[in-house]
Design a protein around this motif. Structure first.
Motif, PDB file in Angstrom:
ATOM      1  N   PRO A 136       0.849  -1.192   0.000  1.00 22.87           N
ATOM      2  CA  PRO A 136       0.000   0.000   0.000  1.00 22.87           C
ATOM      3  C   PRO A 136       0.883   1.241   0.000  1.00 22.87           C
ATOM      4  CG  PRO A 136      -0.644  -1.513   1.747  1.00 22.87           C
ATOM      5  CD  PRO A 136       0.631  -2.029   1.154  1.00 22.87           C
ATOM      6  N   THR A 137       0.502   2.233  -0.759  1.00 21.74           N
ATOM      7  CA  THR A 137       1.401   3.355  -0.941  1.00 21.74           C
ATOM      8  C   THR A 137       0.985   4.612  -0.199  1.00 21.74           C
ATOM      9  OG1 THR A 137       0.272   4.085  -2.915  1.00 21.74           O
ATOM     10  CG2 THR A 137       2.062   2.521  -3.211  1.00 21.74           C
ATOM     11  N   SER A 195      -0.368   5.373  -8.944  1.00 16.98           N
ATOM     12  CA  SER A 195       0.058   4.877  -7.641  1.00 16.98           C
ATOM     13  C   SER A 195       1.296   5.646  -7.216  1.00 16.98           C
ATOM     14  CB  SER A 195       0.358   3.375  -7.753  1.00 16.98           C
ATOM     15  OG  SER A 195       0.635   2.819  -6.496  1.00 16.98           O
ATOM     16  N   ASP A 198      -4.422   2.485  -7.817  1.00 17.74           N
ATOM     17  CA  ASP A 198      -4.170   1.983  -6.471  1.00 17.74           C
ATOM     18  C   ASP A 198      -5.147   2.724  -5.557  1.00 17.74           C
ATOM     19  OD1 ASP A 198      -3.218   1.614  -3.870  1.00 17.74           O
ATOM     20  OD2 ASP A 198      -1.126   1.970  -4.399  1.00 17.74           O
ATOM     21  N   ASP A 208      -3.698   4.766  -2.670  1.00 17.27           N
ATOM     22  CA  ASP A 208      -2.871   5.917  -3.017  1.00 17.27           C
ATOM     23  C   ASP A 208      -3.753   7.161  -2.943  1.00 17.27           C
ATOM     24  OD1 ASP A 208      -0.472   7.194  -4.462  1.00 17.27           O
ATOM     25  OD2 ASP A 208      -2.134   7.633  -5.823  1.00 17.27           O
ATOM     26  N   ARG A 226       5.163   1.163  -9.169  1.00 13.35           N
ATOM     27  CA  ARG A 226       4.129   1.151 -10.216  1.00 13.35           C
ATOM     28  C   ARG A 226       4.289  -0.061 -11.122  1.00 13.35           C
ATOM     29  NH1 ARG A 226       5.922   6.771 -10.701  1.00 13.35           N
ATOM     30  NH2 ARG A 226       4.687   7.911  -9.173  1.00 13.35           N
ATOM     31  N   LEU A 260       3.063  -3.083  -9.372  1.00 17.74           N
ATOM     32  CA  LEU A 260       1.600  -3.108  -9.330  1.00 17.74           C
ATOM     33  C   LEU A 260       1.022  -3.639 -10.635  1.00 17.74           C
ATOM     34  CD1 LEU A 260      -1.089  -2.616  -7.956  1.00 17.74           C
ATOM     35  CD2 LEU A 260      -0.925  -0.206  -8.636  1.00 17.74           C
ATOM     36  N   ALA A 312      -6.487  -2.602  -6.062  1.00 11.14           N
ATOM     37  CA  ALA A 312      -6.420  -1.930  -7.363  1.00 11.14           C
ATOM     38  C   ALA A 312      -7.743  -2.092  -8.090  1.00 11.14           C
ATOM     39  CB  ALA A 312      -5.291  -2.508  -8.202  1.00 11.14           C
ATOM     40  N   THR A 353      -2.104  -4.223  -1.882  1.00 15.58           N
ATOM     41  CA  THR A 353      -2.938  -3.054  -2.089  1.00 15.58           C
ATOM     42  C   THR A 353      -4.166  -3.420  -2.902  1.00 15.58           C
ATOM     43  OG1 THR A 353      -2.886  -0.705  -2.643  1.00 15.58           O
ATOM     44  CG2 THR A 353      -1.851  -2.200  -4.218  1.00 15.58           C
ATOM     45  N   SER A 412      -0.957  -7.228 -11.288  1.00 19.10           N
ATOM     46  CA  SER A 412      -2.365  -7.035 -11.665  1.00 19.10           C
ATOM     47  C   SER A 412      -2.661  -7.434 -13.105  1.00 19.10           C
ATOM     48  CB  SER A 412      -2.749  -5.560 -11.472  1.00 19.10           C
ATOM     49  OG  SER A 412      -2.557  -5.163 -10.136  1.00 19.10           O
TER      50      SER A 412
END
Length: 145
Positions: free
Chosen positions: A3-4, A128, A50, A53, A18, A21, A88, A86, A25
C-alpha cells in the motif's frame, strides 16, 4: 504490492512500485482490456489505480463511489495473507479520450499520447505512489488461463 498512500520520495522506487503493481495485476488488466474490446472501445487504454494511493483513491471514488472503494479495501485486507497487498481497480477508455484527458492531470505523460498507440499491445496507465506512469503491455504478456 505494498500500500502506498503516496510517493516514497524516491522517483526510482515510485516507478518500481508502479511496475510491480501492473505486473501483479496482469489478470485484472487483461480482463479489463478484453471487456473494453467486447464493448467496442476503440484502442483501449487500461487505467489501473491503487485505491490506497492518495490520487488513485480520488479517481476510484469518482468511478465507483466512496463506499465501494472502502468496501474493496476492506475485502482486500480480509482476503490477503500479507499486510502489504494493495487494492487496485481498473477501467478502460479509448486512446483518443486518454490523449485529451490524461495530459491534463499528468502533463508528464503527454509524450505517450502524442504518438500512435502501440502495435502488438496496449497502453496501461498506472496511478500509484503519488503519480502515474504509462506502460506498453504486450499481448504475449497475457497470463495463462
Amino acid at each position: 504490492m505494498e500500500p502506498t498512500g503516496g510517493s516514497t520520495g524516491d522517483p526510482e522506487q515510485d516507478m518500481l512500485g508502479r511496475e510491480e503493481l501492473i505486473e501483479s495485476s496482469l489478470p485484472l488488466v487483461f480482463e479489463t482490456y478484453d471487456d473494453a474490446i467486447r464493448a467496442g472501445v476503440v484502442e483501449p487504454v487500461v487505467l489501473l489505480v491503487d485505491c490506497e494511493d492518495q490520487i488513485g483513491q480520488q479517481i476510484a471514488i469518482q468511478w465507483v463511489g466512496e463506499e465501494a472503494v472502502e468496501a474493496a479495501i476492506a475485502a482486500q485486507a480480509g482476503e490477503s495473507d500479507t499486510p502489504d497487498t494493495t487494492t487496485a481497480l481498473a477501467r478502460a477508455v479509448s486512446f483518443r479520450e486518454c490523449r485529451r484527458e490524461i495530459p491534463a492531470s499528468f502533463p508528464y505523460l503527454r509524450g505517450t499520447f502524442a504518438q500512435p498507440p502501440p502495435r502488438g499491445g496496449f497502453v496501461a496507465v498506472v496511478i500509484s505512489f503519488g503519480g502515474a506512469a504509462t506502460f506498453t503491455v504486450p499481448q504475449d504478456a497475457r497470463p495463462e488461463a
